[in-house]
Design an enzyme around this catalytic site. Structure first.
Site, PDB file in Angstrom:
ATOM      1  N   GLU A   1       0.873  -1.191   0.000  1.00 23.79           N
ATOM      2  CA  GLU A   1       0.000   0.000   0.000  1.00 23.79           C
ATOM      3  C   GLU A   1       0.904   1.232   0.000  1.00 23.79           C
ATOM      4  O   GLU A   1       1.926   1.246   0.689  1.00 23.79           O
ATOM      5  CB  GLU A   1      -0.917  -0.045   1.240  1.00 23.79           C
ATOM      6  CG  GLU A   1      -1.729   1.181   1.525  1.00 23.79           C
ATOM      7  CD  GLU A   1      -2.699   1.563   0.408  1.00 23.79           C
ATOM      8  OE1 GLU A   1      -3.638   0.827   0.122  1.00 23.79           O
ATOM      9  OE2 GLU A   1      -2.487   2.652  -0.179  1.00 23.79           O
TER      10      GLU A   1
ATOM     11  N   ASP B   1      -8.518   1.660  -7.183  1.00 22.64           N
ATOM     12  CA  ASP B   1      -9.004   2.996  -7.552  1.00 22.64           C
ATOM     13  C   ASP B   1      -9.627   2.942  -8.945  1.00 22.64           C
ATOM     14  O   ASP B   1      -8.995   2.481  -9.894  1.00 22.64           O
ATOM     15  CB  ASP B   1      -7.847   3.994  -7.544  1.00 22.64           C
ATOM     16  CG  ASP B   1      -7.343   4.252  -6.129  1.00 22.64           C
ATOM     17  OD1 ASP B   1      -8.179   4.302  -5.198  1.00 22.64           O
ATOM     18  OD2 ASP B   1      -6.123   4.395  -5.952  1.00 22.64           O
TER      19      ASP B   1
HETATM   20  C1  LIG Z   1     -10.211   2.548  -3.329  1.00 23.17           C
HETATM   21  S1  LIG Z   1      -8.981   2.090  -2.197  1.00 23.17           S
HETATM   22  C2  LIG Z   1      -9.493   0.475  -1.637  1.00 23.17           C
HETATM   23  C3  LIG Z   1      -8.864   0.060  -0.350  1.00 23.17           C
HETATM   24  C4  LIG Z   1      -9.203  -1.325   0.200  1.00 23.17           C
HETATM   25  N1  LIG Z   1      -8.737  -2.388  -0.651  1.00 23.17           N
HETATM   26  C5  LIG Z   1     -10.666  -1.488   0.511  1.00 23.17           C
HETATM   27  O1  LIG Z   1     -11.319  -2.315  -0.115  1.00 23.17           O
HETATM   28  O2  LIG Z   1     -11.168  -0.774   1.382  1.00 23.17           O
HETATM   29  C6  LIG Z   1      -7.593   1.719  -3.248  1.00 23.17           C
HETATM   30  C7  LIG Z   1      -6.281   1.666  -2.508  1.00 23.17           C
HETATM   31  O3  LIG Z   1      -5.238   1.257  -3.398  1.00 23.17           O
HETATM   32  C8  LIG Z   1      -4.068   1.980  -3.083  1.00 23.17           C
HETATM   33  N2  LIG Z   1      -3.224   1.968  -4.282  1.00 23.17           N
HETATM   34  C9  LIG Z   1      -3.511   2.517  -5.488  1.00 23.17           C
HETATM   35  N3  LIG Z   1      -2.535   2.296  -6.365  1.00 23.17           N
HETATM   36  C10 LIG Z   1      -1.584   1.577  -5.707  1.00 23.17           C
HETATM   37  C11 LIG Z   1      -0.327   1.050  -6.087  1.00 23.17           C
HETATM   38  N4  LIG Z   1       0.157   1.206  -7.318  1.00 23.17           N
HETATM   39  N5  LIG Z   1       0.391   0.377  -5.156  1.00 23.17           N
HETATM   40  C12 LIG Z   1      -0.097   0.210  -3.907  1.00 23.17           C
HETATM   41  N6  LIG Z   1      -1.280   0.690  -3.491  1.00 23.17           N
HETATM   42  C13 LIG Z   1      -2.023   1.364  -4.381  1.00 23.17           C
HETATM   43  C14 LIG Z   1      -4.562   3.345  -2.671  1.00 23.17           C
HETATM   44  O4  LIG Z   1      -3.620   4.039  -1.872  1.00 23.17           O
HETATM   45  C15 LIG Z   1      -5.847   2.996  -1.909  1.00 23.17           C
HETATM   46  O5  LIG Z   1      -5.598   2.816  -0.534  1.00 23.17           O
END
Ligand SMILES: C[S@@+](CC[C@H](N)C(=O)[O-])C[C@H]1O[C@@H](n2cnc3c(N)ncnc32)[C@H](O)[C@@H]1O
Length: 216
Positions: free
Chosen positions: A65, A115
């Site tokens: 993350e 995302d």
């Molecule tokens: C919409 S949130 C969903 C969080 C969690 N999985 C949930 O279901 O509640 C998407 C998460 O992916 C993380 N994220 C996006 N791109 C990423 C990447 N390339 N590497 C690691 N984390 C990433 C963001 O920081 C965010 O916390």
């Protein structure tokens, strides 16, 4: 970041955090044992990661993350629950997978509510494109699973097409999968449901017959 998340980050990141380094990680060493391993990408605040890790003490969970408060939040839960089967890398998952995760080393990959980048001109930023999915598939052992959930219908359709076109993967369902019992409801999901979005689960697994010709 809340003070409690900060404290958890300071107290637990030195032991449970794995620094990014562009070399393959020794997972047995990182977890201090030999066990099946699951990679979770973008765990957000870590509710799901902690809940699943708690119910599967014989499996190890590597969470990746970028968002520091989320890392603090997961570490706080891990500390409170006394979990010993979770490790965290605070870094971009695309780079982590490419540089650190050995081929055929995972029994599962979980990407819950990536995302959605809803604007069309931002779609290219979406995580689950063909190249990254191929990288993920290569990291799975035969029979290992790739489980994705999303509440964005067009992204769900796009992911279904991408996973369906990946030769290393086979769909475990005809199209979208029923929500597996082990995946608890997250904040993002509850918000999506409130907005009237339907939640789609996709569960694919790595084919057995492609190991030698495609590994690595
Ligand atoms: C919409 S949130 C969903 C969080 C969690 N999985 C949930 O279901 O509640 C998407 C998460 O992916 C993380 N994220 C996006 N791109 C990423 C990447 N390339 N590497 C690691 N984390 C990433 C963001 O920081 C965010 O916390």
């Amino acid at each position: 970041m809340s003070p409690a998340q900060h404290r958890a980050l300071d107290a637990l990141l030195p032991t449970l955090g794995i620094p990014f380094a562009p070399v393959p990680i020794d997972l047995d060493r990182a977890f201090g044992r030999r066990a099946p391993r699951v990679l979770e990408i973008g765990f957000g605040m870590g509710e799901t990661t902690a809940a699943i890790a708690r119910t599967r003490p014989d499996d190890d969970f590597l969470g990746v993350e970028v968002h520091a408060p989320g890392v603090g939040s997961l570490l706080k839960r891990v500390g409170e629950l006394g979990l010993t089967n979770v490790r965290v890398i605070r870094h971009d998952a695309v780079e982590v997978v490419a540089a650190m995760i050995p081929p055929a080393s995972l029994v599962g990959v979980q990407v819950f509510f990536p995302d959605p980048w809803p604007k069309k001109r931002h779609h290219k930023r979406r995580l689950l494109g063909p190249a990254f999915v191929h990288e993920l598939a290569q990291r799975l052992v035969p029979g290992g699973y790739l489980h994705v959930a999303t509440d964005w219908e067009d992204y769900a359709q796009e992911i279904l097409a991408v996973l369906g076109a990946e030769p290393l993967l086979a769909n475990t369902a005809a199209g979208f999968a029923p929500r597996p019992d082990y995946r608890p409801l997250t904040k993002f999901e509850a918000r999506g449901l409130k907005l009237g979005h339907s939640v789609r689960d996709l569960v694919f697994c790595r084919r057995d017959d492609t190991v030698t010709e495609n590994a690595g």
